[in-house]
Motif scaffolding. Structure first.
Motif, mmCIF file in Angstrom:
data_model
loop_
_atom_site.group_PDB
_atom_site.id
_atom_site.type_symbol
_atom_site.label_atom_id
_atom_site.label_comp_id
_atom_site.label_asym_id
_atom_site.label_seq_id
_atom_site.Cartn_x
_atom_site.Cartn_y
_atom_site.Cartn_z
ATOM 1 N N ASP A 14 13.005 48.828 23.003
ATOM 2 C CA ASP A 14 12.996 47.713 22.261
ATOM 3 C C ASP A 14 11.874 46.642 23.044
ATOM 4 O O ASP A 14 10.811 46.176 22.275
ATOM 5 N N LEU A 15 11.775 46.640 24.084
ATOM 6 C CA LEU A 15 11.163 45.622 25.166
ATOM 7 C C LEU A 15 9.471 46.332 25.054
ATOM 8 O O LEU A 15 8.854 45.718 24.897
ATOM 9 N N HIS A 16 9.452 47.752 25.012
ATOM 10 C CA HIS A 16 8.223 48.297 24.767
ATOM 11 C C HIS A 16 7.625 48.033 23.591
ATOM 12 O O HIS A 16 6.544 47.635 23.684
ATOM 13 N N GLY A 17 8.351 48.000 22.719
ATOM 14 C CA GLY A 17 7.783 47.676 21.112
ATOM 15 C C GLY A 17 7.536 46.054 21.037
ATOM 16 O O GLY A 17 6.357 45.858 20.541
ATOM 17 N N LEU A 18 8.304 45.404 21.780
ATOM 18 C CA LEU A 18 7.878 43.675 21.799
ATOM 19 C C LEU A 18 6.790 43.626 22.289
ATOM 20 O O LEU A 18 5.912 42.828 22.196
ATOM 21 N N GLU A 78 17.220 52.561 24.976
ATOM 22 C CA GLU A 78 16.977 51.881 24.107
ATOM 23 C C GLU A 78 16.481 50.445 24.075
ATOM 24 O O GLU A 78 15.834 49.904 23.468
ATOM 25 N N GLU A 79 17.166 49.828 25.041
ATOM 26 C CA GLU A 79 16.925 48.439 25.680
ATOM 27 C C GLU A 79 15.256 48.393 25.861
ATOM 28 O O GLU A 79 14.715 47.486 25.607
ATOM 29 N N TRP A 107 7.560 53.622 14.734
ATOM 30 C CA TRP A 107 8.760 52.373 14.286
ATOM 31 C C TRP A 107 8.937 52.522 12.717
ATOM 32 O O TRP A 107 10.126 52.483 12.618
#
Length: 183
Positions: free
Chosen positions: A146-150, A142-143, A33
């Motif tokens: 983002d959810l994976h990272g969150l 991409e969404e 990231w």
């Protein structure tokens, strides 16, 4: 504390193995990231960067499989009783935290695999390319990333809270840590 008040050796070993793997993947994910793919390539070269992503995916799948194994072992061998018993608020918080750790240990790798598929990248398990689960859709990918990272950040915070509770009980020498310690 008797053997009855401890998890089985397999459960204890899996707990600590998963802890190490999750820490490694969190560190890798934060590095990805922070640097982005191009930054990582500049730092270590394209071949090593590709290998690091492949290992991240592989260990993510391994965490998913080991978590399922842990849940199966937990079903076969329920959690040992606390000795001395925890108070109700501690039991509720502990139970919610453990449930959250299990759910996140399943959800984060699954979402990562779905994101990888949606972005059109290969889902790899130690060099073996697995079939993608979603059609290529960059916006969805991409969404999902983002959810994976969150989810990974929330998992990291939950792990830190879990560690803090473990350290508290270790310092209190109340026997709680003996339930999950390896020796």
């Amino acid at each position: 504390m008797t053997a009855v008040n401890r998890y089985t050796f397999a459960q204890r070993l899996l707990h600590w193995l998963l802890a190490i793997l999750i820490f490694g993947l969190l560190a890798g994910g934060l590095t990805f990231w922070a640097l982005g793919y191009e930054g990582l390539v500049k730092l270590v070269g394209e071949q090593i960067a590709g290998d690091l992503y492949m290992y991240h995916k592989s260990f993510g799948i391994l965490i998913l499989l080991l978590t399922f194994l842990r849940l199966w072992l937990r079903w076969r061998h329920p959690a040992p009783p606390y000795d001395p018993p925890l108070r109700l608020p501690e039991r509720l918080v502990s139970g919610a935290l453990i449930l959250g750790l299990y759910l996140l240990s399943l959800a984060v790798p699954i979402i990562g695999g779905l994101a990888t598929s949606a972005e059109g990248y290969p889902v790899q398990f130690f060099g073996l390319t697995l079939p993608g689960l979603l059609a290529e859709n960059e916006e969805l990918g991409e969404e999902l990333f983002d959810l994976h990272g969150l989810g990974a950040l929330i998992l990291g915070l939950a792990v830190l809270v879990h560690m803090a509770a473990g350290i508290k009980h270790w310092l209190l020498k109340d026997g709680i840590m003996t339930r999950i310690s390896l020796p």
